[in-house]
Design a protein around this motif. Structure first.
Motif, PDB file in Angstrom:
ATOM      1  N   GLU A  71       0.821  -1.205   0.000  1.00  0.00           N
ATOM      2  CA  GLU A  71       0.000   0.000   0.000  1.00  0.00           C
ATOM      3  C   GLU A  71       0.855   1.255   0.000  1.00  0.00           C
ATOM      4  O   GLU A  71       0.555   2.229  -0.686  1.00  0.00           O
ATOM      5  N   GLN A  72       1.923   1.202   0.767  1.00  0.00           N
ATOM      6  CA  GLN A  72       2.813   2.360   0.797  1.00  0.00           C
ATOM      7  C   GLN A  72       3.413   2.630  -0.584  1.00  0.00           C
ATOM      8  O   GLN A  72       3.501   3.780  -1.017  1.00  0.00           O
ATOM      9  N   LEU A  73       3.794   1.569  -1.266  1.00  0.00           N
ATOM     10  CA  LEU A  73       4.369   1.734  -2.604  1.00  0.00           C
ATOM     11  C   LEU A  73       3.331   2.291  -3.571  1.00  0.00           C
ATOM     12  O   LEU A  73       3.638   3.141  -4.406  1.00  0.00           O
ATOM     13  N   ALA A  74       2.112   1.816  -3.419  1.00  0.00           N
ATOM     14  CA  ALA A  74       1.041   2.291  -4.300  1.00  0.00           C
ATOM     15  C   ALA A  74       0.831   3.789  -4.109  1.00  0.00           C
ATOM     16  O   ALA A  74       0.623   4.533  -5.076  1.00  0.00           O
ATOM     17  N   ARG A  75       0.899   4.245  -2.869  1.00  0.00           N
ATOM     18  CA  ARG A  75       0.672   5.666  -2.601  1.00  0.00           C
ATOM     19  C   ARG A  75       1.751   6.556  -3.204  1.00  0.00           C
ATOM     20  O   ARG A  75       1.565   7.752  -3.345  1.00  0.00           O
ATOM     21  N   GLU A 127       6.153   8.280   4.485  1.00  0.00           N
ATOM     22  CA  GLU A 127       4.697   8.416   4.532  1.00  0.00           C
ATOM     23  C   GLU A 127       4.293   9.827   4.962  1.00  0.00           C
ATOM     24  O   GLU A 127       3.364  10.420   4.433  1.00  0.00           O
ATOM     25  N   GLU A 128       5.043  10.302   5.959  1.00  0.00           N
ATOM     26  CA  GLU A 128       4.747  11.626   6.479  1.00  0.00           C
ATOM     27  C   GLU A 128       4.974  12.685   5.398  1.00  0.00           C
ATOM     28  O   GLU A 128       4.171  13.590   5.208  1.00  0.00           O
ATOM     29  N   MET A 129       6.086  12.543   4.715  1.00  0.00           N
ATOM     30  CA  MET A 129       6.429  13.475   3.638  1.00  0.00           C
ATOM     31  C   MET A 129       5.387  13.432   2.532  1.00  0.00           C
ATOM     32  O   MET A 129       4.948  14.453   2.017  1.00  0.00           O
ATOM     33  N   GLN A 130       4.993  12.203   2.194  1.00  0.00           N
ATOM     34  CA  GLN A 130       4.025  12.034   1.122  1.00  0.00           C
ATOM     35  C   GLN A 130       2.677  12.617   1.550  1.00  0.00           C
ATOM     36  O   GLN A 130       1.965  13.216   0.757  1.00  0.00           O
TER      37      GLN A 130
END
Length: 811
Positions: free
Chosen positions: A108-112, A584-587
């Motif tokens: 999921e993280q990669l997808a985001r 994640e935070e940056m994104q």
RNA sequence: GCCGGGGUGGCGGAACCUGGCAGACGCUACGGACUUAAAAUCCGUUGGGGUGUAAUACCCCGUGCGGGUUCGAAUCCCGCCCCCGGCACCA
């Protein structure tokens, strides 16, 4: 005017890509291009290093797709390994479940982040569907004599509670946990990487697309050293003493022999010589780990016979002789080797010069060893030869008499793959008291990991499974025991790139025909820390699989990009230091496109990148400026189809300049990406184009120029570019249309500013038509009042004219 | 010790391959506009030193250090210093 809502935009396009299966690719593509990033260990969270690695890969994949390639860009999981097992021991988790949960999360993280993977090719190495092929390949190697079992001194990591391969020990520390590695005598399985040492070196010629640094590291690691093997007779003994030397030309100068304290004859030789006690005392000191120097050693009481001049020379045991290199014994030539010299001086051994440096006589007595080449002296019938010729002749002489031969020694050792851990591929071997070591037959594969195990520290967990250990011998049917070691996880990653080509293949590791269509990987991307581990193992596997007839090519990866680390304030990010930036935070705060843009802009891919949040904001600002520009000029930028303007039809300076700049930028970005993936300069060029678009905007060129900018930025910020193009009503989106075309001619200005120098210093600038003849440039230059001033009425000595560039007036 | 890579503003970096305006692009900092104010945004300045003006402008120095080649060197050659990485009692 609407704001740039990256969150909504990114979600929208990610859904679109997933729903329309945009990144699947045919097994048999016509125009294949294989982009591969090193797959991650599923720790559960991605870190900035992953983000950088995968952003580079994704930008390359999207760029190549736009160039018309059928791009395979797969992703998978390096899913065996210690953390899962430790979680099981410490938190009673099931290693499989723990791993699969992590995979879900990371996916999921990669997808985001908007990465365009061929998810239907996903592989997970801890599944029996994958690791059964590790077992199959291992058994094939066993059959071909490329795998064997041995008992030797191995590297033991007390923290990881397992043996490590030589490549996995760095400065005496475990590559994974930095514990000090211990030496331990243990049996284990080895793969014969040394059988391919020569090819691993030779085929580097095919690796022009690899960084020189990595090739050099591998070269050092393999450590090829051509020389000779020489056998020395021992007095009163049947045994012979074999040594390796690179300086057979100094053989006449050998005045003693030296054995490593670990040499199997070390104790034995002294027996019956009266030296037993001294030898024993020395070895005890040595074994206790006492610090020693080159000078330390002991006489064994025995002598060897130098085969070339039949001189008897004493045999010593010396601390400076290493058991792991060559034969663990050396012939010592103190006149021509620094260490031998030091040892000889300290132990009163004679020193006999046999090489004289070009035309000179060696000084008497010798003050230091002469290690260079020269002319042989004191060397019987070989005297007078030069070193190089002598080496060949002496090797020949020995070979004819069966006393030695020219040979090559390597630093590289065979790859020890046995790991005393649970979460890995079981080595498919059965030990039978009657039949010995028996390979598990094909039809019994895979040997699956049992579940009735107890997760505890301190012992090999597989031993605790009765179901697993107790088995029948496939040959005689009697009860037998299974091998309980598992394979190094580097085995998994040594051939995964081939598996992606037919990930569901159920009768063999991969379909050769399909693999040969894609492999070698066109562009491989990963960290340099794998230079002498994964990258070496994979090259070895590839050659072995080629020799099995499974692959056509010699090498697995045509081009390699080793990306630098991501740092914070010049330091490596680490949990213990608490200086970790969470992707994640940056994104979440700036959006995936911004994170991608910054990551690619802040440094060239192979250099370290210092994370700088103000820089991230700068990247975000650029996207926002582009967005606002669209909002302000929506009507003039909107178009269903994008048509490149034709130069002669353009009116006005602004149009012409923007037209030229757009062509120039396409050229620059294309070159930057195609040749070296220099995203940082490509992005700078895009920013320049945007600046020009602001300064020189005209309706007749603007819409096209802006559309081009979207195309050029698409590989980097795909959500943004698609969204903007859609808002403008483009019929085809940047993600679907071709990479823009340009011409060198259109990128060249009609009028060019040339520099006029006087004695190499710039004194004036004038504008001349492109392609202006030399004579005219010279004339125009001399007309300049500023130049006149420097000439001061006199005639110039010389005038140099570089067309379209400059005029240099020498006075 | 051997081998490889590198040294450019306050910072990340560009130009090095193929000698020709050093500092592209971005960040920071400073000044200004907008605002009641701040944030955001926009405009300008930003290698060092100097001359000069309302302003445009002009001069000198400057790419780790020293030399060389050249009309011209960050770029090519030679010598040195420093940093990063690999290998290292490897016979």
């Amino acid at each position: 005017m609407t704001d740039y809502d990256y969150e909504e935009i990114e979600k929208k396009w990610q859904d679109y890509w997933e729903k329309n299966r945009k990144y699947e690719v045919e097994d048999k593509a016509e125009n294949p291009f294989y982009v591969l990033v090193m797959y991650p260990y599923p720790s559960g969270r991605i870190h900035m290093g992953h983000v950088r690695n995968y952003t580079i890969g994704d930008a390359i994949a999207r760029f190549r797709r736009k160039q018309g390639y059928d791009v395979m860009h797969p992703m998978g999981w390096d899913a065996f390994g210690l953390p899962a097992e430790n979680a099981a021991i410490e938190r009673d988790a099931d290693p499989g479940e723990w791993t699969y949960d992590n995979i879900e999360e990371m996916k999921e993280q990669l997808a985001r982040l908007g990465f365009s993977y061929c998810w239907e090719r996903e592989i997970t190495t801890c599944t029996p569907e994958y690791y059964r092929w590790n077992q199959k390949i291992f058994l094939e190697m066993l059959q071909e004599d490329l795998a064997y079992r041995d008992t030797t001194a191995v590297n033991w990591c007390p923290e990881c509670e397992t043996v490590l391969a030589n490549e996995q020990v760095q400065d005496d520390l475990c590559w994974r946990c930095d514990s000090v590695v211990e030496e331990k005598e243990q049996h284990g399985w080895f793969l014969k990487t040394t059988a391919y040492a020569e090819q691993l070196l030779e085929d580097m010629e095919q690796l022009g697309g690899w960084p020189e640094r990595v090739l050099e590291m591998q070269r050092n690691w393999i450590g090829r050293s051509p020389g000779a093997r020489i056998e020395f007779d021992l007095d009163e003994q049947e045994e012979k003493l074999t040594v390796f030397t690179t300086r057979a030309d100094t053989l006449y100068g050998a005045t003693f022999m030296a054995l490593s304290p670990q040499h199997r004859l070390a104790r034995e030789l002294a027996r019956g010589t009266g030296q037993e006690q001294s030898v024993e005392r020395f070895l005890e000191r040595w074994e206790s780990g006492e610090e020693m120097s080159t000078k330390d050693g002991v006489f064994t009481g025995r002598y060897a016979v130098n085969p070339i001049n039949v001189e008897e020379i004493p045999i010593y045991i010396a601390d400076y002789v290493l058991i792991e290199y060559g034969t663990g014994a050396i012939m010592s030539v103190p006149a021509h080797d620094e260490r031998d010299f030091e040892f000889a001086r300290h132990n009163d051994i004679s020193i006999k010069p046999v090489i004289s440096p070009a035309g000179k006589k060696p000084p008497q007595p010798l003050e230091e060893a002469y290690t260079g080449e020269g002319e042989l002296i004191n060397s019987g019938s070989h005297s007078g030869l030069d070193s190089e010729t002598a080496r060949a002749k002496i090797a020949n002489w020995l070979e004819e008499r069966n006393l030695g031969a020219a040979t090559v020694s390597y630093r590289l050792r065979d790859w020890g793959i046995s790991r005393q851990r649970y979460w890995g591929t079981p080595i498919p071997i059965i030990y039978c008291e009657e039949c010995g070591v028996v390979p598990v037959p094909d039809e019994q594969l895979p040997v699956e990991l049992p579940e009735d195990v107890e997760f505890t520290h301190g012992e090999n967990i597989l031993e605790s499974s009765g179901e697993f250990v107790e088995t029948q011998c496939p040959d005689c049917g009697r009860s037998a025991r299974r091998e309980t070691d598992t394979m190094d996880t580097f085995v998994d990653s040594s051939w995964y790139y081939a598996r992606y080509c037919s990930p569901k293949e159920s009768s063999q590791p991969f379909d050769s025909e399909l693999a040969n269509n894609w492999v070698p990987v066109d562009q491989y991307i990963g960290g340099i820390e794998h230079a002498c581990m994964h990258l070496l193992y994979a090259r070895f596997f590839h050659k072995v699989m080629r020799d099995f007839g499974w692959l056509d090519s010699d090498e697995p990866f045509t081009r390699l990009l080793t990306q630098g680390m991501v740092l914070l304030d010049g330091e490596k990010m680490s949990k213990s230091k608490g200086n970790v930036v969470d992707p994640e935070e940056m994104q979440g705060e700036y959006g995936a496109d911004t994170v991608r843009l910054f990551t690619l802009f802040a440094a060239p891919p192979e250099k370290d990148l210092d994370w700088d949040e103000e820089g991230v904001q700068g990247a975000h600002r650029f996207l926002k400026r582009l967005w606002n520009f669209l909002q302000e000029n929506k009507e003039q930028l909107s178009a269903r189809t994008i048509k490149a303007p034709v130069e002669p039809e353009l009116s006005g300076e602004a149009s012409k300049e923007l037209f030229r700049k757009t062509h120039e930028t396409i050229g620059r970005v294309t070159r930057d990406l195609e040749q070296s993936y220099q995203f940082n300069t490509a992005i700078a060029a895009c920013m320049e184009l945007y600046n020009s678009l602001q300064d020189n905007f005209t309706p007749e060129v603007g819409a096209w120029s802006y559309a081009v900018l979207l195309d050029l930025l698409y590989p980097i910020a795909p959500h943004f570019c698609n969204e903007v193009a859609e808002l403008l009503g483009h019929e085809e989106l940047p993600g679907e249309r071709d990479w823009p075309e340009w011409s060198e001619e259109a990128a060249t200005a009609d009028e060019i500013e040339v520099v006029i120098q006087v004695n190499g210093k710039v004194r004036d600038r004038i504008s001349v038509p492109a392609g202006c003849p030399k004579e005219m440039m010279e004339e125009r230059a001399l007309e300049s009042s500023r130049i006149q001033k420097y000439l001061d009425g006199s005639k110039p000595k010389k005038i140099i004219v570089v067309p379209d560039k400059l005029v240099n007036v020498v006075v």
